[in-house]
Scaffold this motif. Structure first.
Motif, PDB file in Angstrom:
ATOM      1  N   UNK A  14       0.813  -1.211   0.000  1.00 20.87           N
ATOM      2  CA  UNK A  14       0.000   0.000   0.000  1.00 20.87           C
ATOM      3  C   UNK A  14       0.847   1.261   0.000  1.00 20.87           C
ATOM      4  N   UNK A  15       1.916   1.281   0.809  1.00 19.38           N
ATOM      5  CA  UNK A  15       2.807   2.437   0.852  1.00 19.38           C
ATOM      6  C   UNK A  15       3.470   2.674  -0.498  1.00 19.38           C
ATOM      7  N   UNK A  16       3.926   1.604  -1.126  1.00 27.77           N
ATOM      8  CA  UNK A  16       4.603   1.739  -2.414  1.00 27.77           C
ATOM      9  C   UNK A  16       3.655   2.282  -3.468  1.00 27.77           C
ATOM     10  N   UNK A  17       2.424   1.798  -3.464  1.00 26.45           N
ATOM     11  CA  UNK A  17       1.459   2.266  -4.468  1.00 26.45           C
ATOM     12  C   UNK A  17       1.041   3.712  -4.223  1.00 26.45           C
ATOM     13  N   UNK A  18       0.660   4.034  -2.982  1.00 27.57           N
ATOM     14  CA  UNK A  18       0.104   5.354  -2.702  1.00 27.57           C
ATOM     15  C   UNK A  18       1.166   6.448  -2.660  1.00 27.57           C
ATOM     16  N   UNK A  19       2.378   6.111  -2.219  1.00 20.65           N
ATOM     17  CA  UNK A  19       3.438   7.108  -2.116  1.00 20.65           C
ATOM     18  C   UNK A  19       4.413   7.035  -3.291  1.00 20.65           C
ATOM     19  N   UNK A  20       4.118   6.166  -4.257  1.00 21.45           N
ATOM     20  CA  UNK A  20       4.909   6.043  -5.490  1.00 21.45           C
ATOM     21  C   UNK A  20       6.372   5.742  -5.190  1.00 21.45           C
ATOM     22  N   UNK A  21       6.623   4.851  -4.241  1.00 23.55           N
ATOM     23  CA  UNK A  21       7.971   4.405  -3.961  1.00 23.55           C
ATOM     24  C   UNK A  21       8.344   3.267  -4.906  1.00 23.55           C
ATOM     25  N   UNK A  22       9.636   3.022  -5.029  1.00 19.11           N
ATOM     26  CA  UNK A  22      10.127   1.890  -5.810  1.00 19.11           C
ATOM     27  C   UNK A  22      10.586   0.815  -4.839  1.00 19.11           C
ATOM     28  N   UNK A  23      10.003  -0.379  -4.919  1.00 16.56           N
ATOM     29  CA  UNK A  23      10.324  -1.446  -3.985  1.00 16.56           C
ATOM     30  C   UNK A  23      10.972  -2.637  -4.667  1.00 16.56           C
ATOM     31  N   UNK A  24      12.028  -3.168  -4.041  1.00 11.53           N
ATOM     32  CA  UNK A  24      12.693  -4.380  -4.522  1.00 11.53           C
ATOM     33  C   UNK A  24      12.813  -5.319  -3.331  1.00 11.53           C
ATOM     34  N   UNK A  25      12.229  -6.524  -3.442  1.00  4.97           N
ATOM     35  CA  UNK A  25      12.183  -7.442  -2.308  1.00  4.97           C
ATOM     36  C   UNK A  25      12.746  -8.798  -2.708  1.00  4.97           C
ATOM     37  N   UNK A  26      13.657  -9.317  -1.879  1.00  6.64           N
ATOM     38  CA  UNK A  26      14.189 -10.663  -2.057  1.00  6.64           C
ATOM     39  C   UNK A  26      13.271 -11.642  -1.340  1.00  6.64           C
ATOM     40  N   UNK A  27      12.832 -12.674  -2.055  1.00  3.13           N
ATOM     41  CA  UNK A  27      11.937 -13.678  -1.478  1.00  3.13           C
ATOM     42  C   UNK A  27      12.414 -15.074  -1.871  1.00  3.13           C
ATOM     43  N   UNK A  28      12.066 -16.053  -1.025  1.00  6.21           N
ATOM     44  CA  UNK A  28      12.349 -17.449  -1.337  1.00  6.21           C
ATOM     45  C   UNK A  28      11.091 -18.213  -1.721  1.00  6.21           C
ATOM     46  N   UNK A  29       9.936 -17.629  -1.510  1.00  7.49           N
ATOM     47  CA  UNK A  29       8.669 -18.298  -1.805  1.00  7.49           C
ATOM     48  C   UNK A  29       8.104 -17.734  -3.102  1.00  7.49           C
ATOM     49  N   UNK A  30       8.189 -18.482  -4.220  1.00  7.60           N
ATOM     50  CA  UNK A  30       7.686 -17.936  -5.495  1.00  7.60           C
ATOM     51  C   UNK A  30       6.193 -17.674  -5.477  1.00  7.60           C
ATOM     52  N   UNK A  31       5.406 -18.450  -4.717  1.00 11.69           N
ATOM     53  CA  UNK A  31       3.964 -18.212  -4.649  1.00 11.69           C
ATOM     54  C   UNK A  31       3.679 -16.854  -4.011  1.00 11.69           C
ATOM     55  N   UNK A  32       4.423 -16.513  -2.971  1.00  8.09           N
ATOM     56  CA  UNK A  32       4.264 -15.217  -2.315  1.00  8.09           C
ATOM     57  C   UNK A  32       4.654 -14.090  -3.273  1.00  8.09           C
ATOM     58  N   UNK A  33       5.734 -14.289  -4.000  1.00 10.17           N
ATOM     59  CA  UNK A  33       6.181 -13.275  -4.953  1.00 10.17           C
ATOM     60  C   UNK A  33       5.173 -13.086  -6.078  1.00 10.17           C
ATOM     61  N   UNK A  34       4.612 -14.178  -6.579  1.00  7.86           N
ATOM     62  CA  UNK A  34       3.621 -14.092  -7.648  1.00  7.86           C
ATOM     63  C   UNK A  34       2.373 -13.351  -7.190  1.00  7.86           C
ATOM     64  N   UNK A  35       2.025 -13.498  -5.922  1.00  2.45           N
ATOM     65  CA  UNK A  35       0.817 -12.879  -5.388  1.00  2.45           C
ATOM     66  C   UNK A  35       0.975 -11.380  -5.170  1.00  2.45           C
ATOM     67  N   UNK A  36       2.153 -10.950  -4.685  1.00  2.00           N
ATOM     68  CA  UNK A  36       2.294  -9.571  -4.221  1.00  2.00           C
ATOM     69  C   UNK A  36       3.129  -8.671  -5.129  1.00  2.00           C
ATOM     70  N   UNK A  37       3.932  -9.225  -6.014  1.00  2.00           N
ATOM     71  CA  UNK A  37       4.859  -8.413  -6.801  1.00  2.00           C
ATOM     72  C   UNK A  37       4.349  -8.205  -8.227  1.00  2.00           C
ATOM     73  N   UNK A  38       4.567  -7.015  -8.743  1.00  2.00           N
ATOM     74  CA  UNK A  38       4.148  -6.717 -10.108  1.00  2.00           C
ATOM     75  C   UNK A  38       5.011  -7.449 -11.117  1.00  2.00           C
ATOM     76  N   UNK A  39       6.297  -7.547 -10.834  1.00  2.00           N
ATOM     77  CA  UNK A  39       7.226  -8.264 -11.710  1.00  2.00           C
ATOM     78  C   UNK A  39       8.158  -9.116 -10.868  1.00  2.00           C
ATOM     79  N   UNK A  40       8.678 -10.171 -11.474  1.00  2.00           N
ATOM     80  CA  UNK A  40       9.671 -11.018 -10.826  1.00  2.00           C
ATOM     81  C   UNK A  40      10.939 -11.031 -11.667  1.00  2.00           C
ATOM     82  N   UNK A  41      12.087 -10.877 -11.009  1.00  2.77           N
ATOM     83  CA  UNK A  41      13.395 -11.010 -11.636  1.00  2.77           C
ATOM     84  C   UNK A  41      14.039 -12.287 -11.106  1.00  2.77           C
ATOM     85  N   UNK A  42      14.641 -13.078 -11.987  1.00  2.00           N
ATOM     86  CA  UNK A  42      15.225 -14.359 -11.607  1.00  2.00           C
ATOM     87  C   UNK A  42      16.742 -14.286 -11.693  1.00  2.00           C
TER      88      UNK A  42
END
Length: 264
Positions: A184-212
């Protein structure tokens, strides 16, 4: 829309190259997930964006300005990092750790001020920390400390937010709270977010794009909203050879597991 974070042919490491010729960008309002197996260079990449890992080639642009020409304080005002394993700070209360997020703006020896106190109180409400503000961090659980350090990164109020496995010690509820709040913060305040995750299902659900990332190199990218199960699975198999991806048609939630013998 112009990218807030641009990485161009970046090489970085600790004496020997770990990150090799990587290029990507993150726009304001966008949360991008970074996936890779253990030892692929994900943490080194994030550290190189804050100066903790040596950059040996390429460049990083923050809102169009060369990162290398900025002072340490200027960088801290523009990039906030939540590290993979936040340092235990015994003797400091949760409130004091949150207030550290204001150091790039006020200096470490100055009080947070009215604006800083407002941001601390807001972060405490957002991450369920109101009852823990006066608690010594040594008395907190690992998950609670992780939420405190996440709050500190948000209090820092930098336009670029880097998160290294932010949910590694969190339960299901706090994991969902984390992504709902940060997203919500990233969308409303127009921040740029980069998050490292180990769960691809979580990344697919919450991230606009995935980098491998594989062995320090980017080997794929996918946008879940624009790709079907088969395409997502094919891209993810560049780093997880046996992964099987399913999406629930009603909820839109993803499930990821390992394919059984003979399953394609």
């Amino acid at each position: 829309m112009a990218a807030m974070l641009e990485v161009e042919h970046l090489c970085a490491g600790y004496g020997t190259p770990v990150v090799k010729d990587i290029s990507f960008s993150v726009e304001g309002g966008e949360l991008v997930g970074l996936l890779g197996r253990n030892g692929s260079g994900k943490t080194t990449l994030l550290r190189s964006l804050t100066g903790s890992a040596k950059v040996t080639g390429g460049r990083v642009l923050l809102d169009g300005e060369d990162w290398g020409r900025l002072s340490h304080r200027q960088r801290a005002c523009r990039v906030a990092l939540m590290p993979q394993r936040p340092q235990l700070l015994p003797g400091l209360r949760a409130r004091e750790v949150l207030e550290m997020g204001r150091y790039p703006w006020t200096g470490p020896l100055r009080p947070a001020g009215e604006e800083g106190r407002k941001r601390v109180d807001q972060a405490a409400r957002q991450f369920g920390l109101e009852e823990l503000l006066d608690t010594d961090c040594a008395a907190l659980s690992e998950g609670q400390r992780q939420m405190v350090h996440l709050g500190r990164a948000v209090v820092q109020d930098a336009p670029v937010l880097l998160l290294d496995e932010p949910n590694s010690a969190l339960d299901f509820y706090n994991t969902q709270l984390l992504f709902q709040t940060v997203g919500g913060l990233i969308r409303t305040q127009r921040k740029a977010g980069l998050v490292v995750l180990h769960d691809p299902a979580l990344a697919l659900t919450w991230c606009r794009r995935l980098l491998l990332l594989r062995q320090g190199e980017l080997v794929g990218e996918v946008c879940p909203a624009q790709a079907g199960e088969a395409e997502i699975q094919a891209v993810l198999r560049r780093i997880y050879p046996d992964i099987c991806v399913k999406r629930d048609k009603d909820s839109g939630a993803y499930w990821c597991g390992l394919a059984e013998n003979g399953e394609k």
